[in-house]
Structure formats: structure tokens, C-alpha cells
Design a protein around this motif. Sequence first.
Motif, mmCIF file in Angstrom:
data_model
loop_
_atom_site.group_PDB
_atom_site.id
_atom_site.type_symbol
_atom_site.label_atom_id
_atom_site.label_comp_id
_atom_site.label_asym_id
_atom_site.label_seq_id
_atom_site.Cartn_x
_atom_site.Cartn_y
_atom_site.Cartn_z
ATOM 1 N N UNK A 16 145.091 18.596 25.778
ATOM 2 C CA UNK A 16 146.495 18.981 25.596
ATOM 3 C C UNK A 16 147.356 17.755 25.307
ATOM 4 N N UNK A 17 147.135 16.659 26.056
ATOM 5 C CA UNK A 17 147.869 15.415 25.804
ATOM 6 C C UNK A 17 147.571 14.883 24.413
ATOM 7 N N UNK A 18 146.303 14.987 24.009
ATOM 8 C CA UNK A 18 145.901 14.494 22.689
ATOM 9 C C UNK A 18 146.626 15.260 21.590
ATOM 10 N N UNK A 19 146.693 16.556 21.703
ATOM 11 C CA UNK A 19 147.382 17.357 20.690
ATOM 12 C C UNK A 19 148.867 17.053 20.664
ATOM 13 N N UNK A 20 149.445 16.876 21.855
ATOM 14 C CA UNK A 20 150.875 16.559 21.939
ATOM 15 C C UNK A 20 151.170 15.221 21.267
ATOM 16 N N UNK A 21 150.252 14.258 21.401
ATOM 17 C CA UNK A 21 150.448 12.925 20.825
ATOM 18 C C UNK A 21 149.929 12.806 19.401
ATOM 19 N N UNK A 22 149.463 13.910 18.812
ATOM 20 C CA UNK A 22 149.028 13.883 17.422
ATOM 21 C C UNK A 22 147.570 13.560 17.208
ATOM 22 N N UNK A 23 146.831 13.297 18.279
ATOM 23 C CA UNK A 23 145.394 13.046 18.151
ATOM 24 C C UNK A 23 144.674 14.391 18.173
ATOM 25 N N UNK A 24 143.697 14.585 17.353
ATOM 26 C CA UNK A 24 142.984 15.847 17.307
ATOM 27 C C UNK A 24 142.200 16.058 18.587
ATOM 28 N N UNK A 25 142.336 17.233 19.192
ATOM 29 C CA UNK A 25 141.556 17.574 20.370
ATOM 30 C C UNK A 25 140.085 17.597 20.023
ATOM 31 N N UNK A 26 139.267 17.126 20.939
ATOM 32 C CA UNK A 26 137.843 17.108 20.711
ATOM 33 C C UNK A 26 137.381 15.927 19.869
ATOM 34 N N UNK A 27 138.312 15.080 19.448
ATOM 35 C CA UNK A 27 137.953 13.910 18.655
ATOM 36 C C UNK A 27 137.080 13.001 19.507
ATOM 37 N N UNK A 28 135.951 12.590 18.942
ATOM 38 C CA UNK A 28 135.008 11.781 19.702
ATOM 39 C C UNK A 28 135.469 10.333 19.795
ATOM 40 N N UNK A 29 135.278 9.754 20.944
ATOM 41 C CA UNK A 29 135.490 8.329 21.116
ATOM 42 C C UNK A 29 134.138 7.738 21.500
ATOM 43 N N UNK A 30 134.051 6.440 21.496
ATOM 44 C CA UNK A 30 132.783 5.798 21.808
ATOM 45 C C UNK A 30 132.415 5.906 23.281
ATOM 46 N N UNK A 31 133.423 5.957 24.148
ATOM 47 C CA UNK A 31 133.167 5.910 25.592
ATOM 48 C C UNK A 31 134.270 6.670 26.323
ATOM 49 N N UNK A 32 133.893 7.459 27.318
ATOM 50 C CA UNK A 32 134.856 8.187 28.136
ATOM 51 C C UNK A 32 134.573 7.904 29.597
ATOM 52 N N UNK A 33 135.621 7.834 30.395
ATOM 53 C CA UNK A 33 135.429 7.588 31.804
ATOM 54 C C UNK A 33 136.456 8.298 32.661
ATOM 55 N N UNK A 34 136.099 8.464 33.910
ATOM 56 C CA UNK A 34 136.986 9.040 34.921
ATOM 57 C C UNK A 34 137.764 7.880 35.536
ATOM 58 N N UNK A 35 139.076 7.933 35.438
ATOM 59 C CA UNK A 35 139.936 6.879 35.984
ATOM 60 C C UNK A 35 140.276 7.243 37.424
ATOM 61 N N UNK A 36 140.066 6.288 38.322
ATOM 62 C CA UNK A 36 140.414 6.507 39.723
ATOM 63 C C UNK A 36 141.035 5.242 40.290
ATOM 64 N N UNK A 37 141.643 5.409 41.445
ATOM 65 C CA UNK A 37 142.308 4.285 42.093
ATOM 66 C C UNK A 37 141.866 4.208 43.546
ATOM 67 N N UNK A 38 141.694 2.992 43.995
ATOM 68 C CA UNK A 38 141.366 2.754 45.394
ATOM 69 C C UNK A 38 141.981 1.425 45.811
ATOM 70 N N UNK A 39 142.754 1.451 46.878
ATOM 71 C CA UNK A 39 143.401 0.245 47.372
ATOM 72 C C UNK A 39 144.286 -0.426 46.352
ATOM 73 N N UNK A 40 144.872 0.347 45.450
ATOM 74 C CA UNK A 40 145.744 -0.216 44.429
ATOM 75 C C UNK A 40 145.019 -0.728 43.194
ATOM 76 N N UNK A 41 143.695 -0.701 43.199
ATOM 77 C CA UNK A 41 142.904 -1.144 42.049
ATOM 78 C C UNK A 41 142.534 0.064 41.201
ATOM 79 N N UNK A 42 142.913 0.043 39.936
ATOM 80 C CA UNK A 42 142.558 1.115 39.004
ATOM 81 C C UNK A 42 141.218 0.768 38.366
ATOM 82 N N UNK A 43 140.288 1.724 38.405
ATOM 83 C CA UNK A 43 138.945 1.539 37.865
ATOM 84 C C UNK A 43 138.586 2.745 37.005
ATOM 85 N N UNK A 44 137.557 2.590 36.198
ATOM 86 C CA UNK A 44 137.086 3.700 35.376
ATOM 87 C C UNK A 44 135.567 3.777 35.496
#
Length: 176
Positions: A16-44
Amino acid sequence: MASRGFIELLRLADMARARKNGRQGGQESDWQGIVFEIGGQRLVAPMGEVSEVLTMPEYTSMPLVQPWMLGIANIRGRLLPLTDLSQFLHVPSRLSQMSQRKVIVIDHDSVFSGILVDQVLGIEHFNRSQYRSEAIDSKSPFAPYNHGKFFKDEQDWFVFMPSLLAQDSRYIDAAI
């Protein structure tokens, strides 16, 4: 679908964000990750290393285990050991209530484990050209589980590898 429900919701929100920003939904990227935070450190974490994301489930405490081993939860008939990553790494959590935190489930080789993190922020897409083999600071508690970073949007996205955590003998042996 039920076991990957939260990840599927993250994927749909990302489309939904991709479509809103003009990027085609389902467009493949080289790498995808789950972004999480712990103790103020953002990791993927790589999508392939996260089997699902859960809200904090009810669990049963276990005797004679390390303090970071919270207990065992029954997730659709499968026993899931729950560990508090902030306690394991000696990083103070930014959330005081357990119910607000999320669980990242890893199912790597013979290790099926739930890792409690402060929050899960969504899915992020990266291209190979954004990858750098530069590691997080060697003094960081995340350093043993880091595998480079992506540089995107003028910020570093350090890669956290749950598979490296699953191979750590300190993590595997939670008994006292």
C-alpha cells in the motif's frame, strides 16, 4: 497463512505504501528484511530467517534457566521457547511492559525460538548496490550477529542474522 499472518500484514502494508509513493506493488528488490528495534538500535533481519512475528503470547516460566529465558509458549500446538534478546545481550529495553513488545520467531535448522524485541517496524526493501560489508562497531553487543549493513535514505541499516544467534552456544544452552 495463519503462521505467517503478521508478516503477510506487513507485506500488504508495504504494498500500500509502495502504491501511494508511485512504486509498483510487488516490484522485486534484491533483498527484503524485517526491521525491528531493541534498546534504541534499529536492525534488519533477512525475510528468509524470520518465520513469523507475534504479539507477546502467554507463556509458562521454566525453573533453572538463564534470566533471559522467559519460558515456553504454545503456538498452534508447537512449543516455542521465548527469550528476551535485550536481557541476553545486556541491552536495556525501551519498553517496560512486555505486552507492548513483539516476538520474532526463528526456525533455523534444529532451533525453533521466539526472540522478544522492543518493536517490529515493518518490511524494508534494499538493492544490492546499497549493501556495504562494513560491520557494526565491534564493541556493540549486536556485533557477533551482524553481517554488514545497507545504506539507504542517508542512514545505516545494520543486518542482524538470527541464524548466527541460533548457532551461539551461549544462546542454545539456557540451563543454569
